[in-house]
Design an enzyme around this catalytic site. Structure first.
Site, PDB file in Angstrom:
ATOM      1  N   CYS A   1       0.820  -1.226   0.000  1.00 37.59           N
ATOM      2  CA  CYS A   1       0.000   0.000   0.000  1.00 37.59           C
ATOM      3  C   CYS A   1       0.849   1.268   0.000  1.00 37.59           C
ATOM      4  O   CYS A   1       0.322   2.353  -0.225  1.00 37.59           O
ATOM      5  CB  CYS A   1      -0.944  -0.011   1.195  1.00 37.59           C
ATOM      6  SG  CYS A   1      -1.989  -1.464   1.240  1.00 37.59           S
TER       7      CYS A   1
ATOM      8  N   HIS B   1      -3.104   7.111   2.135  1.00 40.15           N
ATOM      9  CA  HIS B   1      -3.584   5.798   1.702  1.00 40.15           C
ATOM     10  C   HIS B   1      -4.941   5.540   2.347  1.00 40.15           C
ATOM     11  O   HIS B   1      -5.114   5.730   3.562  1.00 40.15           O
ATOM     12  CB  HIS B   1      -2.568   4.736   2.094  1.00 40.15           C
ATOM     13  CG  HIS B   1      -3.097   3.347   1.973  1.00 40.15           C
ATOM     14  ND1 HIS B   1      -3.723   2.899   0.839  1.00 40.15           N
ATOM     15  CD2 HIS B   1      -3.127   2.318   2.865  1.00 40.15           C
ATOM     16  CE1 HIS B   1      -4.116   1.653   1.032  1.00 40.15           C
ATOM     17  NE2 HIS B   1      -3.768   1.275   2.244  1.00 40.15           N
TER      18      HIS B   1
ATOM     19  N   ASN C   1     -10.098  -0.335   0.355  1.00 43.15           N
ATOM     20  CA  ASN C   1      -8.639  -0.210   0.321  1.00 43.15           C
ATOM     21  C   ASN C   1      -8.127  -0.815  -0.990  1.00 43.15           C
ATOM     22  O   ASN C   1      -8.130  -2.026  -1.163  1.00 43.15           O
ATOM     23  CB  ASN C   1      -8.074  -0.947   1.538  1.00 43.15           C
ATOM     24  CG  ASN C   1      -6.555  -0.930   1.610  1.00 43.15           C
ATOM     25  OD1 ASN C   1      -5.884  -0.581   0.640  1.00 43.15           O
ATOM     26  ND2 ASN C   1      -6.020  -1.312   2.751  1.00 43.15           N
TER      27      ASN C   1
HETATM   28  N1  COA Z   1     -18.282  -8.486  10.174  1.00 45.17           N
HETATM   29  C1  COA Z   1     -18.684  -8.756  11.410  1.00 45.17           C
HETATM   30  N2  COA Z   1     -17.857  -9.130  12.402  1.00 45.17           N
HETATM   31  C2  COA Z   1     -16.554  -9.184  12.119  1.00 45.17           C
HETATM   32  C3  COA Z   1     -16.056  -8.894  10.849  1.00 45.17           C
HETATM   33  C4  COA Z   1     -16.969  -8.534   9.851  1.00 45.17           C
HETATM   34  N3  COA Z   1     -16.601  -8.226   8.600  1.00 45.17           N
HETATM   35  N4  COA Z   1     -14.708  -9.034  10.872  1.00 45.17           N
HETATM   36  C5  COA Z   1     -14.374  -9.399  12.113  1.00 45.17           C
HETATM   37  N5  COA Z   1     -15.483  -9.492  12.869  1.00 45.17           N
HETATM   38  C6  COA Z   1     -15.594  -9.875  14.266  1.00 45.17           C
HETATM   39  C7  COA Z   1     -14.438 -10.696  14.761  1.00 45.17           C
HETATM   40  O1  COA Z   1     -14.607 -12.042  14.411  1.00 45.17           O
HETATM   41  C8  COA Z   1     -14.524 -10.460  16.230  1.00 45.17           C
HETATM   42  O2  COA Z   1     -15.510 -11.284  16.749  1.00 45.17           O
HETATM   43  P1  COA Z   1     -15.317 -12.005  18.175  1.00 45.17           P
HETATM   44  O3  COA Z   1     -15.167 -10.868  19.140  1.00 45.17           O
HETATM   45  O4  COA Z   1     -16.574 -12.788  18.311  1.00 45.17           O
HETATM   46  O5  COA Z   1     -14.064 -12.812  18.024  1.00 45.17           O
HETATM   47  C9  COA Z   1     -15.022  -9.026  16.334  1.00 45.17           C
HETATM   48  O6  COA Z   1     -15.581  -8.709  15.063  1.00 45.17           O
HETATM   49  C10 COA Z   1     -13.947  -8.035  16.662  1.00 45.17           C
HETATM   50  O7  COA Z   1     -12.854  -8.292  15.836  1.00 45.17           O
HETATM   51  P2  COA Z   1     -11.583  -7.385  15.885  1.00 45.17           P
HETATM   52  O8  COA Z   1     -10.579  -7.908  14.924  1.00 45.17           O
HETATM   53  O9  COA Z   1     -11.185  -7.183  17.310  1.00 45.17           O
HETATM   54  O10 COA Z   1     -12.189  -6.007  15.338  1.00 45.17           O
HETATM   55  P3  COA Z   1     -11.497  -4.627  15.265  1.00 45.17           P
HETATM   56  O11 COA Z   1     -12.288  -3.637  16.016  1.00 45.17           O
HETATM   57  O12 COA Z   1     -10.011  -4.695  15.495  1.00 45.17           O
HETATM   58  O13 COA Z   1     -11.700  -4.266  13.719  1.00 45.17           O
HETATM   59  C11 COA Z   1     -10.478  -4.214  11.662  1.00 45.17           C
HETATM   60  C12 COA Z   1     -11.112  -5.099  12.733  1.00 45.17           C
HETATM   61  C13 COA Z   1      -9.875  -5.122  10.618  1.00 45.17           C
HETATM   62  C14 COA Z   1     -11.559  -3.344  11.011  1.00 45.17           C
HETATM   63  C15 COA Z   1      -9.404  -3.299  12.321  1.00 45.17           C
HETATM   64  O14 COA Z   1      -8.532  -4.064  13.108  1.00 45.17           O
HETATM   65  C16 COA Z   1      -8.613  -2.555  11.307  1.00 45.17           C
HETATM   66  O15 COA Z   1      -9.140  -1.685  10.646  1.00 45.17           O
HETATM   67  N6  COA Z   1      -7.309  -2.865  11.161  1.00 45.17           N
HETATM   68  C17 COA Z   1      -6.492  -2.272  10.125  1.00 45.17           C
HETATM   69  C18 COA Z   1      -6.659  -3.088   8.872  1.00 45.17           C
HETATM   70  C19 COA Z   1      -6.121  -2.413   7.660  1.00 45.17           C
HETATM   71  O16 COA Z   1      -6.445  -1.270   7.391  1.00 45.17           O
HETATM   72  N7  COA Z   1      -5.284  -3.128   6.879  1.00 45.17           N
HETATM   73  C20 COA Z   1      -4.704  -2.656   5.713  1.00 45.17           C
HETATM   74  C21 COA Z   1      -3.662  -1.655   6.012  1.00 45.17           C
HETATM   75  S1  COA Z   1      -2.821  -1.164   4.590  1.00 45.17           S
END
Ligand code: COA
Length: 320
Positions: free
Chosen positions: A111, A247, A277
């Site tokens: 990215c 980004h 993204n």
């Molecule tokens: N829909 C519903 N629930 C979802 C889900 C979705 N699409 N994806 C994950 N969950 C669930 C998980 O399974 C978890 O459930 P559990 O508590 O029963 O285990 C719960 O939501 C929380 O998951 P978690 O990973 O703690 O959520 P989060 O608040 O950290 O959000 C992201 C997840 C991915 C949105 C966040 O971590 C993020 O934005 N990270 C950066 C990712 C990114 O931008 N990557 C590219 C960078 S270049």
């Protein structure tokens, strides 16, 4: 010598996939996706290939710049999802557009790829090696996603953006770029498309894997730190910057960066709600949008910042 952006272009697949459409294939819903990421829909490639998108975006940028294909000295394509291993996407763009005087190669910094390509262009221009450079960020992340993994498949989209930059008299564009290979596993795609007969080890996953929270923590810490360091070198404060083109990974990351820099969110244009993204394509697609809308004015101070797998991150300060 500095680089000046003289034309931009972008290309997106026709197919729109909304959050609601995703909720029919994985256990998710619009409320979860939009509240955690700001994404409402994304474009997903059907027939279009990464090369097709790269060529369309590059063609639009050349037209916008009023630049003949023969004037291009170098083509850099940032991608981690090329259509082919060989030939590289940049050579395919060269062939399609008739940029017969250009050298052409791909660059993979995930990215951060488009930003790193732009920094590379600045370095070549400052060294007096090339004058007119075509930069492209093009991705089909949809081709490396596990469409049963709700924690990753909802985040990404496909697309391409491009810019033509040209040498101008003046102080070089300032930039910083960093990598932390020791943290490579937090966002990875270990695909191996061929095996040799002696390779017996367990095969790594072919699709993208991510520790979302680790990536989130990395981004909200490193990106503002890097921008502050860049601005300090330029003797500028964040409030002197007109636009921050970052980004487009996640609205919460962008809001947090704005907050940590003490800058209102309105100076962070966003389109991730429509495209998700798109990795290396996100900055040039956004640049094309804000430029065509007339948002960027001559003399504006613009910070570009990228972050992603590698880990890689960086920022650049442009005078528009
Ligand atoms: N829909 C519903 N629930 C979802 C889900 C979705 N699409 N994806 C994950 N969950 C669930 C998980 O399974 C978890 O459930 P559990 O508590 O029963 O285990 C719960 O939501 C929380 O998951 P978690 O990973 O703690 O959520 P989060 O608040 O950290 O959000 C992201 C997840 C991915 C949105 C966040 O971590 C993020 O934005 N990270 C950066 C990712 C990114 O931008 N990557 C590219 C960078 S270049």
């Amino acid at each position: 010598m500095r680089i000046k952006v003289i034309g931009t272009g972008s290309a997106l697949p026709a197919k729109i996939v909304t959050n609601e459409m995703l909720s029919r294939i994985v256990e998710t819903d619009d409320a979860w996706i939009s509240s955690r990421t700001g994404i409402r829909e994304r474009r997903i490639a059907g027939e279009e290939t990464t090369t097709d998108l790269a060529v369309s975006a590059a063609k639009a940028a050349l037209e916008d710049a009023g630049c003949a294909p023969e004037e291009i000295d170098l083509i850099l394509v940032a991608t981690f999802t090329p259509e082919h291993c060989l030939p590289n996407t940049a050579c395919a763009v060269q062939a399609a557009l008739g940029c017969r005087n250009a050298a052409a190669f791909d660059l993979n910094a995930a990215c951060s790829g488009f930003l790193f390509a732009m920094n590379t262009a600045q370095a070549y221009v400052e060294a007096g090696i090339y004058r007119t450079i075509l930069l492209v960020g093009a991705e089909e992340v949809s081709k490396v996603l596990d469409w049963e993994d709700r924690s990753t498949c909802v985040l990404f989209g496909d697309g391409a953006g491009a810019a033509v930059v040209q040498a101008r008299e003046g102080e070089a564009m300032r930039f910083l770029q960093f990598s932390d290979g020791a943290q490579g596993q937090v966002l990875a795609c270990m695909e191996r498309t061929a095996e040799n007969p002696w390779h017996t080890a367990e095969k790594p996953p072919k699709t993208l894997t991510m520790d979302g929270q680790a990536v989130f923590r990395f981004a909200v810490r490193r990106v503002p730190e890097c921008i502050r360091q860049l601005l300090a070198q330029a003797g500028k404060e964040p409030e002197e910057i007109d636009w921050f083109l970052l980004h487009q990974a996640n609205k919460r990351i962008l809001d947090s960066v704005a907050n940590r820099l003490g800058v209102e969110e309105g100076r962070f244009p966003m389109n991730l709600d429509r495209y998700g993204n798109t990795s290396a394509a996100s900055i040039p697609i956004l640049l094309d949008e804000v430029r065509r809308k007339g948002i960027l004015k001559e003399g504006d101070q613009v910070v570009l910042a990228g972050f992603g797998a590698g880990l890689t991150w960086g920022a650049a300060l442009l005078t528009w």
